[in-house]
Design an enzyme around this catalytic site. Structure first.
Site, PDB file in Angstrom:
ATOM      1  N   TRP A  89      30.626 139.891   4.665  1.00 35.35           N
ATOM      2  CA  TRP A  89      31.136 138.567   5.131  1.00 35.35           C
ATOM      3  C   TRP A  89      31.511 137.474   4.254  1.00 35.35           C
ATOM      4  O   TRP A  89      31.256 137.772   3.101  1.00 35.35           O
ATOM      5  CB  TRP A  89      29.800 137.726   6.151  1.00 35.35           C
ATOM      6  CG  TRP A  89      30.226 136.689   6.980  1.00 35.35           C
ATOM      7  CD1 TRP A  89      30.050 135.466   6.851  1.00 35.35           C
ATOM      8  CD2 TRP A  89      31.158 136.609   8.036  1.00 35.35           C
ATOM      9  NE1 TRP A  89      30.419 134.548   7.756  1.00 35.35           N
ATOM     10  CE2 TRP A  89      31.230 135.404   8.560  1.00 35.35           C
ATOM     11  CE3 TRP A  89      31.725 137.786   8.660  1.00 35.35           C
ATOM     12  CZ2 TRP A  89      32.060 135.322   9.831  1.00 35.35           C
ATOM     13  CZ3 TRP A  89      32.594 137.517   9.848  1.00 35.35           C
ATOM     14  CH2 TRP A  89      32.686 135.895  10.375  1.00 35.35           C
ATOM     15  N   GLU A 163      22.505 139.543   9.000  1.00 36.18           N
ATOM     16  CA  GLU A 163      22.543 140.409  10.162  1.00 36.18           C
ATOM     17  C   GLU A 163      21.459 141.343  10.540  1.00 36.18           C
ATOM     18  O   GLU A 163      21.621 141.835  11.738  1.00 36.18           O
ATOM     19  CB  GLU A 163      23.851 140.936  10.243  1.00 36.18           C
ATOM     20  CG  GLU A 163      25.178 140.302  10.139  1.00 36.18           C
ATOM     21  CD  GLU A 163      26.306 140.975   9.975  1.00 36.18           C
ATOM     22  OE1 GLU A 163      26.232 142.342  10.123  1.00 36.18           O
ATOM     23  OE2 GLU A 163      27.657 140.548   9.598  1.00 36.18           O
ATOM     24  N   HIS A 189      22.685 135.388  16.450  1.00 33.44           N
ATOM     25  CA  HIS A 189      21.923 136.353  15.477  1.00 33.44           C
ATOM     26  C   HIS A 189      20.617 136.357  16.450  1.00 33.44           C
ATOM     27  O   HIS A 189      20.274 135.925  17.553  1.00 33.44           O
ATOM     28  CB  HIS A 189      21.528 135.567  14.035  1.00 33.44           C
ATOM     29  CG  HIS A 189      22.773 135.904  13.200  1.00 33.44           C
ATOM     30  ND1 HIS A 189      22.733 136.516  12.051  1.00 33.44           N
ATOM     31  CD2 HIS A 189      24.134 135.450  13.551  1.00 33.44           C
ATOM     32  CE1 HIS A 189      23.742 136.230  11.466  1.00 33.44           C
ATOM     33  NE2 HIS A 189      24.637 135.702  12.582  1.00 33.44           N
ATOM     34  N   ARG A 220      10.525 116.793  -5.275  1.00 36.48           N
ATOM     35  CA  ARG A 220       9.541 116.146  -4.513  1.00 36.48           C
ATOM     36  C   ARG A 220       8.650 117.421  -3.488  1.00 36.48           C
ATOM     37  O   ARG A 220       7.694 116.828  -3.246  1.00 36.48           O
ATOM     38  CB  ARG A 220       9.866 115.118  -3.677  1.00 36.48           C
ATOM     39  CG  ARG A 220      10.879 115.653  -2.369  1.00 36.48           C
ATOM     40  CD  ARG A 220      11.311 114.309  -1.571  1.00 36.48           C
ATOM     41  NE  ARG A 220      12.018 113.155  -2.185  1.00 36.48           N
ATOM     42  CZ  ARG A 220      12.440 112.328  -1.614  1.00 36.48           C
ATOM     43  NH1 ARG A 220      12.257 112.245  -0.165  1.00 36.48           N
ATOM     44  NH2 ARG A 220      13.338 111.376  -2.160  1.00 36.48           N
TER      45      ARG A 220
END
Length: 392
Positions: A89, A163, A189, A220
């Protein structure tokens, strides 16, 4: 067109809407306790030491590659490169070059559509620092071979598992075989949190570093006993102390709340996807015109990847016209051969040998959706489209 077989369908119910309302009632919409709770649930469910939520699978990949650069300092190696499959991708690849690594392309296996492990070692050179396989369409890569290669050549293994949430290899979840693994919760998904992603990690130090990278580089969210930085204990000072060159890719609090609802539906989601797969393969597995993805381990069947062959070789455009007429949504099979994409001229990379399997996928490949609902009507329409083309 009127859609008979969509690429994606919702898995939401009233529970997800109620979870959103509860977050809205608190007045805190950005990352907070709901996100942190979902991270713990996800790590426990899929066997990771820790999990770090971000706002997409793409930014999960970005942070993984940033960790290789800033924590592991691997970009300093001359001609530092990361081995990737030629089919993946776009945001598998962009984070590699964005973090000063060369893309080192290896062809895919023509049957599994995943990286061809027999071609990896010939691509390794003195600058290779990691392998980043993509578990495509829900299907695991060969992690026995990948781990052996990484051990032999002292390489890190990171997974693009966006995926393939829930897929397993030798009983171990994909996304947890390497040092890190990315996941996506985009609408199409397995789990859907509006937008969202997750990184599974195997040690606490990596998790702490990723949490800093996720939110401005500050400290933090680090535990008080973090090994990467010792906080002062003064919240005023620790709030704006920056320790890594971070981003702002935090998820919404609503996405974390939705994730906690969705993960409890996981077994039912997977069961329905597998039932659709069984029907799909009963119609198409033994044809002379279609190569279906060969399962490695136990796939979670994100989608149905297909490559035309025989009498339909070279006839994808004709088939897609029939899909459109019959309401079947289809797309090219992931990126196709990424070496053929126009953007490649902007990306420093290494190419060697031939990429015949990727090129065939580029010309003849496509995918259609799989869902947590019965897809038999849509699959029947797809079969009609094939018959129309075959019968001319």
């Amino acid at each position: 067109m009127q859609t008979t077989y969509p690429l994606a369908t919702s898995t939401w119910g009233d529970e997800e809407l109620q979870a959103i309302k509860e977050v809205m009632d608190t007045g805190r919409f950005t990352m907070g306790p709901k996100v942190f709770a979902f991270e713990k649930e996800f790590a426990k469910k899929f066997g990771a030491t820790d999990a770090v939520m971000v706002n997409s699978g793409s930014t999960a990949n970005l942070l993984m590659l940033s960790l290789l650069k800033w924590k592991y300092n691997l970009h300093k190696k001359p001609n530092a490169n990361v081995i990737v499959p030629t089919v993946g991708w776009s945001t598998t690849y962009f984070p590699v070059t964005q973090n000063d690594f060369l893309l080192n392309f290896v062809d895919v296996d023509p049957n599994t559509f995943n990286i061809d492990v027999t071609k990896i070692e010939q691509a390794i050179d003195g600058g290779t620092v990691a392998i980043m396989p993509v578990n495509l369409c829900g299907n695991s890569c060969d992690y026995d071979a990948l781990k052996d290669i990484c051990t032999k050549h002292n390489l890190l293994l990171i997974e693009d598992n966006c995926e393939s949430m829930g897929a397993t290899y030798n009983g171990k979840y994909c996304g947890t075989h390497g040092t890190m693994g990315s996941h996506s919760f985009f609408f199409s998904h397995h789990l859907q949190t509006m937008e969202g992603g997750m990184i599974c990690v195997q040690n606490q130090e990596d998790a702490d570093y990723l949490r800093s990278l996720r939110a401005h580089g500050w400290c933090r969210e680090l535990p008080d006993n973090s090994s990467i930085f010792k906080k002062t204990g003064d919240f005023f000072k620790d709030s704006f102390t920056f320790i890594t060159p971070g981003y702002s890719v935090r998820p919404l609090e609503m996405s974390g709340a939705i994730g906690s609802i969705q993960i409890n539906k996981w077994e039912d989601i997977l069961e329905k996807r597998i039932a659709n797969k069984e029907h799909f393969f009963s119609l198409f597995a033994d044809t002379d015109y279609l190569t279906l993805q060969k399962e490695v381990g136990n796939s979670s069947w994100f989608s149905f990847g297909c490559v035309l062959k025989g009498p339909l070789d070279g006839k994808r455009d004709e088939l897609v016209k029939q899909f459109n007429l019959l309401g079947v949504e289809a797309r090219p099979l992931a990126s196709g051969n990424f070496l053929a994409q126009p953007v490649l001229e902007m990306l420093p990379h290494i190419a060697h040998g031939n990429y015949d399997a990727a090129e065939n996928i580029h010309m003849n490949g496509f995918w259609v959706g799989n869902h947590a609902v019965d897809c038999r009507e849509g699959i029947a329409a797809m079969r009609t489209a094939f018959d129309n083309v075959l019968n001319g």
